[in-house]
Every structure is written in structure tokens, then in C-alpha cells.
Design a protein around this motif. Structure first.
Motif, PDB file in Angstrom:
ATOM      1  N   GLU A   1       0.839  -1.019   0.196  1.00 46.92           N
ATOM      2  CA  GLU A   1      -0.053  -0.465   0.187  1.00 46.92           C
ATOM      3  C   GLU A   1       0.839   1.024  -0.143  1.00 46.92           C
ATOM      4  N   GLY A   2       2.161   1.210  -0.002  1.00 46.98           N
ATOM      5  CA  GLY A   2       2.799   2.410   0.155  1.00 46.98           C
ATOM      6  C   GLY A   2       3.367   2.623  -1.227  1.00 46.98           C
ATOM      7  N   SER A   3       3.864   4.393  -1.228  1.00 45.44           N
ATOM      8  CA  SER A   3       4.365   4.181  -2.520  1.00 45.44           C
ATOM      9  C   SER A   3       5.634   3.041  -2.911  1.00 45.44           C
ATOM     10  N   THR A   4       5.673   3.447  -4.802  1.00 49.36           N
ATOM     11  CA  THR A   4       6.458   2.570  -5.325  1.00 49.36           C
ATOM     12  C   THR A   4       8.187   2.851  -5.369  1.00 49.36           C
TER      13      THR A   4
ATOM     14  N   GLU B   1       3.598   8.567 -10.404  1.00 50.67           N
ATOM     15  CA  GLU B   1       5.215   8.815  -9.459  1.00 50.67           C
ATOM     16  C   GLU B   1       6.578   8.515  -9.930  1.00 50.67           C
ATOM     17  N   PHE B   2       6.199   7.491 -11.078  1.00 52.80           N
ATOM     18  CA  PHE B   2       7.571   7.628 -12.038  1.00 52.80           C
ATOM     19  C   PHE B   2       7.000   8.107 -13.322  1.00 52.80           C
ATOM     20  N   ALA B   3       8.446   9.214 -14.074  1.00 55.49           N
ATOM     21  CA  ALA B   3       8.614   9.915 -15.467  1.00 55.49           C
ATOM     22  C   ALA B   3       7.937   7.714 -16.602  1.00 55.49           C
ATOM     23  N   PRO B   4       7.090   8.398 -17.300  1.00 67.94           N
ATOM     24  CA  PRO B   4       7.133   7.696 -18.465  1.00 67.94           C
ATOM     25  C   PRO B   4       8.696   7.157 -19.246  1.00 67.94           C
TER      26      PRO B   4
ATOM     27  N   ALA C   1      19.249   1.450  -5.103  1.00 65.36           N
ATOM     28  CA  ALA C   1      17.881   1.876  -5.559  1.00 65.36           C
ATOM     29  C   ALA C   1      17.452   3.770  -5.545  1.00 65.36           C
ATOM     30  N   GLU C   2      18.178   4.406  -4.845  1.00 67.23           N
ATOM     31  CA  GLU C   2      18.338   5.912  -5.348  1.00 67.23           C
ATOM     32  C   GLU C   2      18.802   6.237  -6.108  1.00 67.23           C
ATOM     33  N   THR C   3      19.625   5.488  -6.748  1.00 66.93           N
ATOM     34  CA  THR C   3      20.278   6.040  -7.680  1.00 66.93           C
ATOM     35  C   THR C   3      19.482   5.850  -8.693  1.00 66.93           C
ATOM     36  N   VAL C   4      18.707   4.948  -8.867  1.00 64.84           N
ATOM     37  CA  VAL C   4      17.989   3.504  -9.898  1.00 64.84           C
ATOM     38  C   VAL C   4      16.454   5.060  -9.812  1.00 64.84           C
ATOM     39  N   LEU C   5      15.687   5.554  -8.291  1.00 65.73           N
ATOM     40  CA  LEU C   5      14.613   6.281  -8.597  1.00 65.73           C
ATOM     41  C   LEU C   5      14.947   7.981  -8.409  1.00 65.73           C
TER      42      LEU C   5
ATOM     43  N   ARG D   1       9.759  11.181 -10.808  1.00 64.61           N
ATOM     44  CA  ARG D   1       9.100  12.774 -11.471  1.00 64.61           C
ATOM     45  C   ARG D   1       9.584  13.691 -10.883  1.00 64.61           C
ATOM     46  N   THR D   2      10.175  14.680 -11.589  1.00 67.95           N
ATOM     47  CA  THR D   2      10.273  15.747 -10.329  1.00 67.95           C
ATOM     48  C   THR D   2       9.928  16.291 -10.367  1.00 67.95           C
ATOM     49  N   PRO D   3       9.314  17.580  -9.210  1.00 68.44           N
ATOM     50  CA  PRO D   3       8.064  19.321  -9.537  1.00 68.44           C
ATOM     51  C   PRO D   3       7.564  19.401 -10.571  1.00 68.44           C
TER      52      PRO D   3
END
Length: 225
Positions: free
Chosen positions: A95-98, A163-166, A210-214, A219-221
Motif C-alpha cells: 500500500e505504500g509509494s512505488t 510517481e515515475f516518469a514515463p 535504489a536511490e540512484t535508480v529512483l 518525477r521531479t516537481p
């Protein structure tokens, strides 16, 4: 303990002990086979070695597994392929964020597979798969394909939720897979990955990856406007 097992143990303890031993044998054989496949590779592992390590005769091994190839497949199912039902259920219930889901996926993969002997099966297939095409196809079908599909579901979830860019999902999943494979290689073949003075903390490494991939996926603001 079921009442029937209790009575059997009381009335015929030797027979009951043998029955429990018989029931345990497939698991003991699979554990012995995993040890030897990871230590020696598929080609170099002999069936009689597996039987000896499990404390049974070669004939007993073949009562449960008709060939070394069938034994290897059973090891793969027991340690890897058979777990995808559980992992997909976790995806459905998450149920959390992707972004948190991807962090969780990489961390739990290390805890359940990467840090265990089972990670050696991937290295084995990378080194010997060409010589055993039928086993390589089995591994692709039972491990690689469902693993890729699960990662696709995670990336696609992030895209669908904004949450993610296309991105091209079929390529994006390899940004997750590549550091996992590298980490398995460092575990089983450290000499070809590092010099003798280097070390790596698996948990810190995966957290950084994980942080590098994310940072590449999220998406940035500005991009979200």
C-alpha cells in the motif's frame, strides 16, 4: 503432533523414526544438491556426491529425482521459482509509494536470495547455461521471466500512479537487475570484482543503487507540472 503419528511413535518407535526420515529425504537431498551445485557447478557435481552428502545411497536419490537434471530443476523451484507466488502476493497487497516498494524489493531480494546460497544458482547458469540449453531454457522460463515481469509491474505501477516518469519499462527494469547481478558476482567470485583490499557492504550498496535508480525514475516537481 497428530494423534495417529503419536500412537505410531509410541507403538513402533523405530518404524516411526524411519518414516520421518523418509519424509525428510527430499528436502535433505535438495539442500545437499544446492550446496554442491554452488560449490562445484552443475557439470562437475556427480549424483553420488549429492547422495553421500545427504546420507543416502545413489539409488535412494533416484527414487525421488530421475536424473541430475531433474534434481537441479527441483533445487531451482525450491529456492527461487517457487517463491514468485508469494512475491506477487506481496506486490498486490503493498500500500505504500512505488519508490518505497522498489526500495523494499531490492532489500528483501538480498535478504531472501542474494545473501543465501541460492544466489549461486544465477552465477552457475551464467557460466554453464550455454552448455546445458535445456536447463538454461528452464531457468529463463521459471526464474528470469517471472522475475522480469514482477519488476515490470513495479515500474508500471509507478508510471500509472504518476510517481515515475514515463519510461521504456522493458529497459528500465535492467537498471534494477544489473546491481543485483553484480552483487551476486561479488559474493561468489570476489576475486574478479575487487582487488584484495576492497570490500562492499551489500545493504549499503543496494540502498545507494535504489536511490540512484529512483533519481532517474521519479518525477521531479517540474516534470510533474
Amino acid at each position: 503432533m497428530p494423534a495417529s503419528r503419536f500412537l505410531k511413535d509410541k507403538l513402533c518407535p523405530v518404524s516411526a523414526k524411519r518414516e520421518r526420515r523418509k519424509e525428510a529425504r527430499p528436502g535433505e537431498l535438495l539442500e545437499a544438491a544446492l550446496d554442491l551445485f554452488v560449490e562445484k557447478g552443475f557439470a562437475a557435481t556427480r549424483s553420488e556426491e549429492v547422495a553421500a552428502r545427504a546420507g543416502v545411497s545413489k539409488g535412494t536419490l533416484f527414487l525421488y529425482f530421475q536424473s541430475k537434471e531433474e534434481l537441479f530443476k527441483a533445487v531451482v523451484i525450491e529456492n527461487l521459482a517457487g517463491r514468485f507466488t508469494e512475491w506477487n502476493r506481496e506486490f498486490d497487497e503493498y500500500e505504500g509509494s512505488t519508490a518505497d516498494m522498489l526500495r523494499y524489493c531490492m532489500r528483501v531480494w538480498w535478504e531472501r536470495v542474494g545473501a543465501t546460497k541460492a544466489s549461486g544458482l544465477t552465477k552457475l547458469m551464467m557460466s554453464e547455461g550455454r552448455n546445458f540449453p535445456e536447463l538454461a531454457e528452464f531457468y529463463r522460463r521459471e526464474v528470469v521471466k517471472p522475475g522480469h515481469e514482477l519488476l515490470r509491474r513495479i515500474v508500471q505501477r509507478g508510471i500509472d500512479r504518476g510517481e515515475f516518469a514515463p519510461v521504456e519499462v522493458d529497459l528500465a527494469i535492467y537498471t534494477v537487475i544489473a546491481p543485483m547481478i553484480f552483487l551476486m558476482l561479488t559474493k561468489h567470485s570476489p576475486a574478479i570484482c575487487f582487488d584484495h583490499t576492497s570490500t562492499i557492504d551489500p545493504e549499503k550498496y543496494l540502498a545507494l543503487q535504489a536511490e540512484t535508480v529512483l533519481h532517474g525514475l521519479c518525477r521531479t516537481p517540474k516534470a510533474a507540472e
